[in-house]
Structure formats: C-alpha cells, structure tokens
Motif scaffolding. Structure first.
Motif, PDB file in Angstrom:
ATOM      1  N   VAL A 192      15.944 -33.528  -6.851  1.00  0.00           N
ATOM      2  CA  VAL A 192      16.882 -33.330  -7.963  1.00  0.00           C
ATOM      3  C   VAL A 192      16.132 -33.291  -9.285  1.00  0.00           C
ATOM      4  CG1 VAL A 192      18.763 -34.391  -9.271  1.00  0.00           C
ATOM      5  CG2 VAL A 192      18.865 -34.327  -6.776  1.00  0.00           C
ATOM      6  N   LEU A 193      15.220 -34.230  -9.481  1.00  0.00           N
ATOM      7  CA  LEU A 193      14.463 -34.268 -10.730  1.00  0.00           C
ATOM      8  C   LEU A 193      13.557 -33.047 -10.856  1.00  0.00           C
ATOM      9  CD1 LEU A 193      13.488 -38.055 -10.805  1.00  0.00           C
ATOM     10  CD2 LEU A 193      15.319 -36.931 -12.069  1.00  0.00           C
ATOM     11  N   ARG A 194      12.936 -32.659  -9.744  1.00  0.00           N
ATOM     12  CA  ARG A 194      12.052 -31.492  -9.793  1.00  0.00           C
ATOM     13  C   ARG A 194      12.823 -30.230 -10.132  1.00  0.00           C
ATOM     14  NH1 ARG A 194       9.515 -28.559  -4.570  1.00  0.00           N
ATOM     15  NH2 ARG A 194      11.727 -28.012  -4.431  1.00  0.00           N
ATOM     16  N   GLN A 195      13.956 -30.002  -9.450  1.00  0.00           N
ATOM     17  CA  GLN A 195      14.741 -28.805  -9.712  1.00  0.00           C
ATOM     18  C   GLN A 195      15.248 -28.782 -11.149  1.00  0.00           C
ATOM     19  OE1 GLN A 195      13.404 -27.765  -6.667  1.00  0.00           O
ATOM     20  NE2 GLN A 195      15.090 -26.328  -6.984  1.00  0.00           N
ATOM     21  N   SER A 196      15.649 -29.935 -11.647  1.00  0.00           N
ATOM     22  CA  SER A 196      16.153 -29.997 -13.021  1.00  0.00           C
ATOM     23  C   SER A 196      15.042 -29.719 -14.019  1.00  0.00           C
ATOM     24  CB  SER A 196      16.773 -31.372 -13.291  1.00  0.00           C
ATOM     25  OG  SER A 196      17.850 -31.623 -12.398  1.00  0.00           O
ATOM     26  N   LEU A 197      13.873 -30.306 -13.804  1.00  0.00           N
ATOM     27  CA  LEU A 197      12.750 -30.082 -14.709  1.00  0.00           C
ATOM     28  C   LEU A 197      12.278 -28.630 -14.652  1.00  0.00           C
ATOM     29  CD1 LEU A 197      10.769 -33.387 -14.058  1.00  0.00           C
ATOM     30  CD2 LEU A 197      11.883 -32.725 -16.202  1.00  0.00           C
ATOM     31  N   GLN A 198      12.267 -28.052 -13.454  1.00  0.00           N
ATOM     32  CA  GLN A 198      11.893 -26.642 -13.343  1.00  0.00           C
ATOM     33  C   GLN A 198      12.863 -25.759 -14.107  1.00  0.00           C
ATOM     34  OE1 GLN A 198       9.713 -26.559  -8.922  1.00  0.00           O
ATOM     35  NE2 GLN A 198      11.666 -25.575  -9.241  1.00  0.00           N
ATOM     36  N   SER A 199      14.132 -26.080 -14.043  1.00  0.00           N
ATOM     37  CA  SER A 199      15.119 -25.299 -14.779  1.00  0.00           C
ATOM     38  C   SER A 199      14.904 -25.404 -16.280  1.00  0.00           C
ATOM     39  CB  SER A 199      16.537 -25.766 -14.430  1.00  0.00           C
ATOM     40  OG  SER A 199      16.808 -25.574 -13.059  1.00  0.00           O
ATOM     41  N   MET A 200      14.265 -26.508 -16.712  1.00  0.00           N
ATOM     42  CA  MET A 200      13.943 -26.693 -18.119  1.00  0.00           C
ATOM     43  C   MET A 200      12.517 -26.253 -18.434  1.00  0.00           C
ATOM     44  SD  MET A 200      15.826 -30.313 -19.029  1.00  0.00           S
ATOM     45  CE  MET A 200      15.330 -31.230 -17.568  1.00  0.00           C
ATOM     46  N   ARG A 201      11.873 -25.556 -17.472  1.00  0.00           N
ATOM     47  CA  ARG A 201      10.520 -25.021 -17.624  1.00  0.00           C
ATOM     48  C   ARG A 201       9.472 -26.110 -17.771  1.00  0.00           C
ATOM     49  NH1 ARG A 201      12.296 -20.589 -22.217  1.00  0.00           N
ATOM     50  NH2 ARG A 201      13.914 -19.554 -20.985  1.00  0.00           N
ATOM     51  N   ILE A 202       9.696 -27.233 -17.101  1.00  0.00           N
ATOM     52  CA  ILE A 202       8.740 -28.344 -17.103  1.00  0.00           C
ATOM     53  C   ILE A 202       8.263 -28.541 -15.667  1.00  0.00           C
ATOM     54  CG2 ILE A 202       8.406 -30.798 -17.594  1.00  0.00           C
ATOM     55  CD1 ILE A 202      10.709 -30.593 -19.595  1.00  0.00           C
ATOM     56  N   THR A 203       7.000 -28.278 -15.406  1.00  0.00           N
ATOM     57  CA  THR A 203       6.492 -28.323 -14.029  1.00  0.00           C
ATOM     58  C   THR A 203       5.274 -29.224 -13.843  1.00  0.00           C
ATOM     59  OG1 THR A 203       5.176 -26.342 -14.491  1.00  0.00           O
ATOM     60  CG2 THR A 203       7.339 -26.004 -13.489  1.00  0.00           C
ATOM     61  N   THR A 204       4.541 -29.491 -14.890  1.00  0.00           N
ATOM     62  CA  THR A 204       3.305 -30.259 -14.748  1.00  0.00           C
ATOM     63  C   THR A 204       3.527 -31.673 -14.207  1.00  0.00           C
ATOM     64  OG1 THR A 204       2.271 -28.986 -16.534  1.00  0.00           O
ATOM     65  CG2 THR A 204       1.247 -31.080 -15.944  1.00  0.00           C
ATOM     66  N   PRO A 205       4.520 -32.441 -14.697  1.00  0.00           N
ATOM     67  CA  PRO A 205       4.708 -33.793 -14.158  1.00  0.00           C
ATOM     68  C   PRO A 205       4.975 -33.814 -12.658  1.00  0.00           C
ATOM     69  CG  PRO A 205       5.910 -33.539 -16.211  1.00  0.00           C
ATOM     70  CD  PRO A 205       5.437 -32.173 -15.827  1.00  0.00           C
ATOM     71  N   THR A 206       5.734 -32.851 -12.142  1.00  0.00           N
ATOM     72  CA  THR A 206       6.019 -32.828 -10.711  1.00  0.00           C
ATOM     73  C   THR A 206       4.752 -32.570  -9.912  1.00  0.00           C
ATOM     74  OG1 THR A 206       6.621 -30.482 -10.844  1.00  0.00           O
ATOM     75  CG2 THR A 206       8.392 -32.080 -11.045  1.00  0.00           C
ATOM     76  N   LEU A 207       3.911 -31.667 -10.392  1.00  0.00           N
ATOM     77  CA  LEU A 207       2.658 -31.379  -9.683  1.00  0.00           C
ATOM     78  C   LEU A 207       1.743 -32.599  -9.677  1.00  0.00           C
ATOM     79  CD1 LEU A 207       0.759 -29.455  -8.244  1.00  0.00           C
ATOM     80  CD2 LEU A 207      -0.010 -28.640 -10.481  1.00  0.00           C
ATOM     81  N   LEU A 208       1.629 -33.285 -10.799  1.00  0.00           N
ATOM     82  CA  LEU A 208       0.784 -34.485 -10.869  1.00  0.00           C
ATOM     83  C   LEU A 208       1.308 -35.579  -9.935  1.00  0.00           C
ATOM     84  CD1 LEU A 208       0.110 -34.686 -14.723  1.00  0.00           C
ATOM     85  CD2 LEU A 208      -1.428 -33.856 -12.925  1.00  0.00           C
ATOM     86  N   ALA A 209       2.621 -35.733  -9.887  1.00  0.00           N
ATOM     87  CA  ALA A 209       3.202 -36.754  -9.007  1.00  0.00           C
ATOM     88  C   ALA A 209       2.944 -36.428  -7.539  1.00  0.00           C
ATOM     89  CB  ALA A 209       4.704 -36.864  -9.268  1.00  0.00           C
ATOM     90  N   VAL A 210       3.054 -35.150  -7.171  1.00  0.00           N
ATOM     91  CA  VAL A 210       2.811 -34.751  -5.788  1.00  0.00           C
ATOM     92  C   VAL A 210       1.344 -34.931  -5.413  1.00  0.00           C
ATOM     93  CG1 VAL A 210       2.761 -32.769  -4.236  1.00  0.00           C
ATOM     94  CG2 VAL A 210       4.765 -33.183  -5.646  1.00  0.00           C
ATOM     95  N   LEU A 211       0.443 -34.576  -6.310  1.00  0.00           N
ATOM     96  CA  LEU A 211      -0.990 -34.753  -6.037  1.00  0.00           C
ATOM     97  C   LEU A 211      -1.321 -36.228  -5.840  1.00  0.00           C
ATOM     98  CD1 LEU A 211      -2.590 -32.221  -8.569  1.00  0.00           C
ATOM     99  CD2 LEU A 211      -2.377 -31.976  -6.078  1.00  0.00           C
ATOM    100  N   ALA A 212      -0.793 -37.081  -6.701  1.00  0.00           N
ATOM    101  CA  ALA A 212      -1.032 -38.519  -6.568  1.00  0.00           C
ATOM    102  C   ALA A 212      -0.462 -39.050  -5.260  1.00  0.00           C
ATOM    103  CB  ALA A 212      -0.411 -39.257  -7.755  1.00  0.00           C
ATOM    104  N   ALA A 213       0.718 -38.563  -4.862  1.00  0.00           N
ATOM    105  CA  ALA A 213       1.327 -39.010  -3.608  1.00  0.00           C
ATOM    106  C   ALA A 213       0.483 -38.612  -2.406  1.00  0.00           C
ATOM    107  CB  ALA A 213       2.734 -38.425  -3.484  1.00  0.00           C
ATOM    108  N   ASN A 214      -0.109 -37.430  -2.429  1.00  0.00           N
ATOM    109  CA  ASN A 214      -0.947 -36.994  -1.321  1.00  0.00           C
ATOM    110  C   ASN A 214      -2.218 -37.827  -1.217  1.00  0.00           C
ATOM    111  OD1 ASN A 214      -0.159 -34.381   0.300  1.00  0.00           O
ATOM    112  ND2 ASN A 214       0.604 -34.059  -1.773  1.00  0.00           N
ATOM    113  N   VAL A 215      -2.824 -38.145  -2.348  1.00  0.00           N
ATOM    114  CA  VAL A 215      -4.023 -38.999  -2.329  1.00  0.00           C
ATOM    115  C   VAL A 215      -3.673 -40.381  -1.775  1.00  0.00           C
ATOM    116  CG1 VAL A 215      -5.751 -40.133  -3.764  1.00  0.00           C
ATOM    117  CG2 VAL A 215      -5.130 -37.747  -4.208  1.00  0.00           C
ATOM    118  N   LEU A 216      -2.559 -40.937  -2.237  1.00  0.00           N
ATOM    119  CA  LEU A 216      -2.116 -42.239  -1.750  1.00  0.00           C
ATOM    120  C   LEU A 216      -1.796 -42.188  -0.265  1.00  0.00           C
ATOM    121  CD1 LEU A 216      -1.243 -45.175  -2.252  1.00  0.00           C
ATOM    122  CD2 LEU A 216       1.015 -44.296  -2.893  1.00  0.00           C
TER     123      LEU A 216
END
Length: 289
Positions: A192-216
C-alpha cells in the motif's frame, strides 16, 4: 452518487473527480491576474513541463520501480537457494511452503493494486485529503486481507495432502507456511505504501527498504538455516523466520525513510476512511486484478 464541495466534485469512491476551474490555475489567481487572460499561457507552460519531466524522469522512475519489484521477488529466491544447500527434503519443504504463501500474497497484492489510479488521480488533482483517505483505506484493507489470508495458512497440511505432495516434505512445508503467515500483514502494508508513493512519483525510499531487507534476509538465512552464531540449525523454518523478520523491517524502514512524504496523510486519522462504501468500491476494483 456524486456531491459537489467548494473545491471539487466528489465521486462515489470519495475522491475528487472534477476540480473547480478556479482551483486548477492557482498561479493566475495568486498573482492577481485574470484566469481568462493567462489560461492559454499556463496550459502551454504546463504541457511543456509535463512532457519534459516525463521524458527525463520516466525511464528513471520505471527503472526504480522494476528494481523494487525484483527485490521483493529476491526474498523468496534467497530463501530457496540457501535452504538448497542444507538438505533436499528441507528444500522441497521451503519450495512448497513458499509457493503456498506466494499464492495468497499475489491475491492480496493484486487487490491492493487498485489503489494506483485512485491515489494517482488524487495526487494529480492536488487533493491532499483524497490522498489521505485513499492511503488510509488501503492500509485498512491491507490489514483485513493480511488477517484473512494469513488464517488460510492454517490448513496447509491437508491442502498439501490433497495435492498429493511428497509426504516427507509436508511437515517442513507446513511449518514454513505457518511461520510466514503473520508476515503477510507487513508485506501488504508495504505494498500500500509503495503503490501510494509511486503514484506520488516517490520511488527511492521503497528501493532502499527492499535492498536493506534482502541484505538482512540473507544474513538471517545463513544464521538460522545452518545454525551459526549459536543458533540451532532450523532449515526451512529458519528461512521462513528470516523472511518474516525482513518483511517487518522493510515496512518499518520504508515508513521511516518516507515519513516526510507520508506524514501529511497518516499523522491524523480521517473518519471518512472508515466508511464501508468506498472500501467496498476499492475491493470491487481490486479483486479482478
């Protein structure tokens, strides 16, 4: 039915569908100029800016969105690869359990994708209250879907037996599904947060969160699957725990990173977000997806 407010016409889902003409050109009004005299110039300048931004930022935004989706898929892939080095039976269990949970997850994600046009329309109309209501309704639906679909993980054992899966893999597959069930809630909140942020043209935070989750997730897999650092070797169950923790950290990190953009829409509860009519309207849009 629709109703008209001082700023726009509100549609049946509770979002602005037709902003008033005097709210569409704030630059002319703020400057104290006549909208009739400046409308053509404003529209021309707006079209130039939109086309320019689309050409320059479109590929970048698309690449970030693709990278984020690939990162989400990697969570399960890392689990499978790691458990594959543990034992064949545990690998079969992790694969079956992951498929079971992924099927439920895809259903919930598809339903929540209905938020894309709703949030994007509200953002394009500069309707902050409509964005807030849409985002909060999405989180409410995500919670309901997470609970219902999580409960569907309980009968994993009879489902696997009915599908004639290998008997030796069913116990570990069921454990994987049971452990993963609670993580449906954070993954749906993340969507929900990702889709909403994408609709607002904000994508960098979602990518950083996903990268951190994969490392963890990779680090926890190595510890919990094989039993390093004093932890017991848990096989497929360890991979499920790693993914569940990674998903929870992922959504928390996204909220932290994107809070400046999310705060105006989440800091205060909108009572209209609890109205059942618009909630069922989103479900009607999302269930076919």
């Amino acid at each position: 039915g629709s109703r008209t407010t001082t700023d726009c016409t509100i549609g049946p889902l509770g979002f602005c569908t037709q902003p008033r003409k005097d709210t569409q050109r704030p630059s002319a009004l703020m400057a104290g100029l006549s909208p009739m005299r400046t409308s053509g110039l404003d529209e021309s300048l707006t079209n130039v800016v939109v086309v320019s931004l689309t050409r320059e930022l479109g590929p970048v935004l698309a690449a970030l969105m693709v990278a984020t989706q690939v990162g989400l898929m990697l969570l399960g892939t890392i689990d499978t690869i790691t458990v594959g080095h543990f034992s064949n039976v545990e690998l079969a269990g992790a694969t079956l359990g992951n498929l079971y949970v992924a099927g439920l997850m895809m259903f919930g994600m598809g339903t929540l994708w209905a938020l894309d046009p709703i949030i994007a329309q509200a953002f394009g109309a500069r309707e902050d209250e409509s964005i807030a209501r849409g985002l909060q309704r999405g989180l409410l639906l995500a919670t309901g879907l997470g609970v219902v679909l999580g409960l569907l993980c309980i009968p994993a054992v009879p489902v696997f037996h009915a599908l004639h899966q290998p008997a030796e893999a069913i116990p570990s597959a069921a454990r994987f599904a049971w452990i993963s069930a609670p993580s449906l809630l954070p993954i749906f909140w993340f969507i929900v947060l990702r889709q909403s942020l994408q609709s607002m043209r904000i994508t960098t935070p979602t990518l950083l969160a996903v990268l951190a989750a994969n490392v963890l997730n990779l680090g926890l897999d190595l510890v919990l699957v094989f039993g390093h650092l004093g932890a017991p070797a848990m096989g497929a169950a360890g991979a499920a725990i790693a993914s569940a923790v990674a998903r929870l950290v992922m959504v928390v990190l996204l909220v932290v990173l994107a809070w400046p953009a999310l705060a105006p829409y989440l800091a205060r509860l909108r009572r209209e977000a609890l109205e059942p009519g618009p909630l069922f309207g989103i479900l009607r849009l999302g269930l076919p997806i």
